[in-house]
Design a protein around this motif. Sequence first.
Motif, short mmCIF file in Angstrom:
data_model
loop_
_atom_site.label_atom_id
_atom_site.label_comp_id
_atom_site.label_asym_id
_atom_site.label_seq_id
_atom_site.Cartn_x
_atom_site.Cartn_y
_atom_site.Cartn_z
N ASN A 62 0.81 -1.22 0.00
CA ASN A 62 0.00 0.00 0.00
C ASN A 62 0.85 1.28 0.00
OD1 ASN A 62 -2.42 1.42 0.08
ND2 ASN A 62 -2.33 1.60 2.32
N VAL A 63 1.92 1.28 -0.79
CA VAL A 63 2.84 2.43 -0.78
C VAL A 63 2.23 3.62 -1.51
CG1 VAL A 63 5.03 3.28 -1.70
CG2 VAL A 63 4.94 1.08 -0.52
N CYS A 64 2.15 4.74 -0.80
CA CYS A 64 1.70 6.00 -1.40
C CYS A 64 2.79 7.04 -1.24
CB CYS A 64 0.45 6.53 -0.72
SG CYS A 64 -0.98 5.48 -0.92
N VAL A 65 2.97 7.85 -2.26
CA VAL A 65 3.91 8.96 -2.18
C VAL A 65 3.21 10.23 -2.65
CG1 VAL A 65 5.97 9.95 -3.23
CG2 VAL A 65 6.04 7.63 -2.37
N ASP A 66 3.14 11.23 -1.77
CA ASP A 66 2.53 12.52 -2.12
C ASP A 66 3.59 13.60 -2.09
OD1 ASP A 66 -0.26 11.81 -2.31
OD2 ASP A 66 -0.15 11.40 -0.16
N PHE A 67 3.74 14.31 -3.19
CA PHE A 67 4.68 15.43 -3.21
C PHE A 67 3.93 16.72 -2.93
CE2 PHE A 67 7.09 12.48 -5.87
CZ PHE A 67 8.28 12.51 -5.19
N SER A 78 -0.97 18.98 -3.59
CA SER A 78 0.01 17.91 -3.60
C SER A 78 -0.23 16.99 -4.78
CB SER A 78 -0.03 17.13 -2.29
OG SER A 78 -1.21 16.37 -2.23
N ILE A 79 0.82 16.32 -5.17
CA ILE A 79 0.71 15.39 -6.28
C ILE A 79 0.90 13.98 -5.76
CG2 ILE A 79 1.88 14.56 -8.36
CD1 ILE A 79 2.48 17.44 -9.05
N ARG A 80 -0.07 13.14 -6.05
CA ARG A 80 0.06 11.74 -5.65
C ARG A 80 0.84 11.00 -6.74
NH1 ARG A 80 -3.54 8.28 -1.81
NH2 ARG A 80 -2.29 9.65 -0.51
N ALA A 81 2.13 10.80 -6.46
CA ALA A 81 2.99 10.19 -7.48
C ALA A 81 2.85 8.68 -7.48
CB ALA A 81 4.44 10.59 -7.23
N LEU A 82 2.63 8.10 -6.31
CA LEU A 82 2.39 6.66 -6.22
C LEU A 82 1.14 6.45 -5.38
CD1 LEU A 82 5.97 5.25 -5.51
CD2 LEU A 82 4.75 5.24 -7.67
N ASP A 83 0.29 5.56 -5.84
CA ASP A 83 -1.00 5.38 -5.18
C ASP A 83 -1.23 3.90 -4.87
OD1 ASP A 83 -3.40 5.92 -4.12
OD2 ASP A 83 -4.37 6.57 -5.98
N ALA A 84 -1.13 3.56 -3.61
CA ALA A 84 -1.43 2.20 -3.15
C ALA A 84 -0.75 1.11 -3.99
CB ALA A 84 -2.94 1.98 -3.13
N VAL A 131 15.38 6.84 -0.93
CA VAL A 131 15.43 8.30 -0.98
C VAL A 131 14.14 8.90 -0.40
CG1 VAL A 131 15.45 10.29 -2.52
CG2 VAL A 131 17.04 8.40 -2.90
N TYR A 132 13.01 8.38 -0.87
CA TYR A 132 11.73 8.83 -0.34
C TYR A 132 11.16 7.77 0.57
CZ TYR A 132 11.83 12.09 -4.29
OH TYR A 132 12.17 13.06 -5.18
N GLU A 133 10.83 8.16 1.79
CA GLU A 133 10.09 7.24 2.64
C GLU A 133 8.62 7.41 2.29
OE1 GLU A 133 11.06 7.63 6.79
OE2 GLU A 133 13.20 7.53 6.37
N PRO A 134 7.89 6.31 2.06
CA PRO A 134 6.50 6.43 1.63
C PRO A 134 5.68 7.29 2.59
CG PRO A 134 7.20 4.15 1.61
CD PRO A 134 8.30 4.93 2.21
N THR A 135 4.75 8.10 2.01
CA THR A 135 3.89 8.92 2.84
C THR A 135 3.01 8.03 3.71
OG1 THR A 135 3.78 10.31 0.86
CG2 THR A 135 2.45 10.97 2.75
N THR A 136 2.44 7.00 3.08
CA THR A 136 1.76 5.96 3.86
C THR A 136 2.14 4.62 3.25
OG1 THR A 136 -0.18 6.13 2.45
CG2 THR A 136 -0.26 7.34 4.52
N GLY A 137 1.86 3.57 4.00
CA GLY A 137 2.23 2.24 3.53
C GLY A 137 3.64 1.88 3.98
N THR A 138 4.00 0.63 3.72
CA THR A 138 5.33 0.20 4.16
C THR A 138 6.09 -0.44 3.01
OG1 THR A 138 4.41 -1.91 4.82
CG2 THR A 138 4.70 -0.26 6.56
N ILE A 139 7.39 -0.30 3.11
CA ILE A 139 8.24 -0.98 2.14
C ILE A 139 9.37 -1.66 2.91
CG2 ILE A 139 9.58 1.12 1.66
CD1 ILE A 139 9.25 -0.40 -1.36
#
Lengths: 233, 264
Positions: free
Chosen positions: A9-14, A46-52, A83-91
Amino acid sequence: MSTYIKAENVCVDFPIFNAPHRSFKKNLLRVATGGRISSEAGKGVSIRALDAIDFEVREGERLGLTGHNGSGKSTLLRVLAGVYEPTTGTIVVRGRIASLLDISIGMDFEASGLENIYLRGLLMGLPRQVIRSKIDEITVFSELGDYIEMPVRTYSSGMVMRLAFSIATSIEADILLMDEWLSVGDADFVKKAEDKLKSLISRTPILVMASHSPEILKEVCTKVMRLEGGRVS
Amino acid sequence: MRSVRVLKAVEDIRNSFLSYPLWLSLGWQDVKQRYRRSALGPFWITLSLGVTVVMMGVLYAKLFKQDIRFYLPYLATGMVIWSLISTMINESATVFIQAEGIIKQIPMPFGIHVLRMIWRNVIIFFHNMLVVLAVMVFFRVNPGWNIFLFPFAVFLIVLNGYGVGILLGILGTRFRDIVQIVASIVQILFFVTPVMWTASSIKNKIWIIQSNPLFHVFNIARNGLLGGAIPWHSWGVVLLMTVLGWGLAFRMLVRYRARIAYWL
């Protein structure tokens, strides 16, 4: 301990600080590329670059990433690199990572080729002794000869790329990250570089590579993930 | 979640110091790069500071009606310490912005970029110290046993540099106006801190001067080089400042460490 990558469920918001808030007109003129642009009240644009994003890569697998410009391939590679820690979710990434995302990073053009080997090696986290032991190999492979003692600014652009490539591919790791298939130098060198890259990949337990080329993805990867607007499609 | 973030911030700081081969090389490379292909190299810094100190020293000794044998060593020490502190503060605001290329490619402790900045300024500081040394020998300034306190004073300045680097670095990355604000404040600080003028020349309202923390930094550093009674209260103030600065920096790092890459 085996090498693996597991994303849940990795999300990245810029956050975009200087973007104007979205107006109704802009809402109508939706663009087809890039991540989803959103603006919450009081939180700015914000821009959701990665979504779930969910996926798993096990030892021996070569994962290919494909999709339009701005679909999130490079962002995902950077998340994997740490480099980027996910905004939500885990990796979870288990294993030593070598990132070939930008092979000429940290290059000092006033410094000699040798100094640059040390700099780049240190940036990749290698101790000095290890770098020293790789110098001959890098010098020979890059075919720079005595130029290795000269400032990099005296090199042709092809020579710079050959040096950068030789340094980057001399580092062993468990996970290799690549943004597009690396191809450098003139006709002869391209062949040599390709062989070296292939042998490096064959020694590395996991490869994650972004590419636009279906042929390369088919040739190199064992599975392909298609991204679209930051989502797996 | 909070405990994880605290742990990661602690690891960031610890690992940044442990990565000394990297930041020592990068900092050294920065200095070399700036002066490559020049005959004098980093000694240009020494030379330009030397000329400034002698010219200003002669002029201001007359203006302030001071004995040159006292004033020139006073000014030389002041300028060298000022150039270390002011450059560190100014470069703190852009410390992560400058490292954008590396930060976006290779994850590493953020403290490394701060330590690189500090190390390059320490190298320049040692080049500048030659001017102080020359002036001290020329005027036969004897600091006595106080000289042994000087390394501790420099160490405290540098230690503060780390805290300030993290703090202003994070702020400067998030709010790009910080760079300009910091530059203006540093300029003002130059005039309100006894770099060129002596605190003893002001008779009353001494508390105004004393409320400037930089006053105490200069006090302890100068005392180590020029001798005199040890200003223990200034040592206390600087120590307190270090603890507070680090505390604040640590809190910022815990909260915003993961956001720095996003803001670049």
